[in-house]
Design a protein around this motif. Sequence first.
Motif, PDB file in Angstrom:
ATOM      1  N   CYS A  74      32.150  55.789  32.546  1.00  0.00           N
ATOM      2  CA  CYS A  74      32.608  57.179  32.511  1.00  0.00           C
ATOM      3  C   CYS A  74      32.126  57.886  31.249  1.00  0.00           C
ATOM      4  O   CYS A  74      31.957  57.264  30.199  1.00  0.00           O
ATOM      5  CB  CYS A  74      34.130  57.234  32.559  1.00  0.00           C
ATOM      6  N   THR A  82      41.455  60.396  32.727  1.00  0.00           N
ATOM      7  CA  THR A  82      41.882  59.015  32.956  1.00  0.00           C
ATOM      8  C   THR A  82      43.042  58.967  33.946  1.00  0.00           C
ATOM      9  O   THR A  82      43.070  58.106  34.832  1.00  0.00           O
ATOM     10  CB  THR A  82      42.270  58.344  31.625  1.00  0.00           C
ATOM     11  N   PHE A  85      41.599  59.638  37.423  1.00  0.00           N
ATOM     12  CA  PHE A  85      40.867  58.440  37.833  1.00  0.00           C
ATOM     13  C   PHE A  85      41.853  57.391  38.355  1.00  0.00           C
ATOM     14  O   PHE A  85      41.690  56.858  39.448  1.00  0.00           O
ATOM     15  CB  PHE A  85      40.079  57.889  36.636  1.00  0.00           C
ATOM     16  N   LEU A 130      35.130  60.561  41.563  1.00  0.00           N
ATOM     17  CA  LEU A 130      35.984  60.289  40.410  1.00  0.00           C
ATOM     18  C   LEU A 130      35.542  61.135  39.222  1.00  0.00           C
ATOM     19  O   LEU A 130      34.346  61.322  39.008  1.00  0.00           O
ATOM     20  CB  LEU A 130      35.930  58.804  40.044  1.00  0.00           C
ATOM     21  N   VAL A 133      32.494  60.191  36.038  1.00  0.00           N
ATOM     22  CA  VAL A 133      31.723  58.983  36.306  1.00  0.00           C
ATOM     23  C   VAL A 133      30.249  59.264  36.048  1.00  0.00           C
ATOM     24  O   VAL A 133      29.677  60.209  36.592  1.00  0.00           O
ATOM     25  CB  VAL A 133      31.930  58.493  37.759  1.00  0.00           C
TER      26      VAL A 133
END
Length: 159
Positions: A74, A82, A85, A130, A133
Amino acid sequence: MSELDKKEARLATLLQADGRVANARLAEQLHLSEATCWRRHKRLEELGVIEGYQAILNRRKVGASVLAFVQITCTQHSEAATAEFERIIQASSRVLSCHNTTGEADFLLQVVAKGLDDYSHFVETVLRQLPGVSSIRSNLSLREMKATSHLPVEELLGL
């Protein structure tokens, strides 16, 4: 958490091998009374040593012929990125495990799919969506030589 004694460690080991074993059989194997065995079993649950019980399924027999180990790197490490994710990964039933790791990749995932097309679709619709990424590297399992969730309790405790 207080340390487990030899009997509790052995009890945990036996329950890992067969979570449906009868208390009477456990008591016999541990040389305990049934009441004492039951109390120790409940103590392991209360301490959180035993988190739950489940059936172990053969992934191929339920249609998951592909097992992939996925390394994700990432560029964003903010609290919000975070959290998003983690929310997406937690919601995905295809992700069997996810670990925040050291090394080149930030995360290592274990993912199942019906086949290569299904896995490709998962990568495009979930992993590539996501936040932050920058890299996705997949390693597909060609042959599974060992798969277990059993912990070597007695060995780890030095018993």
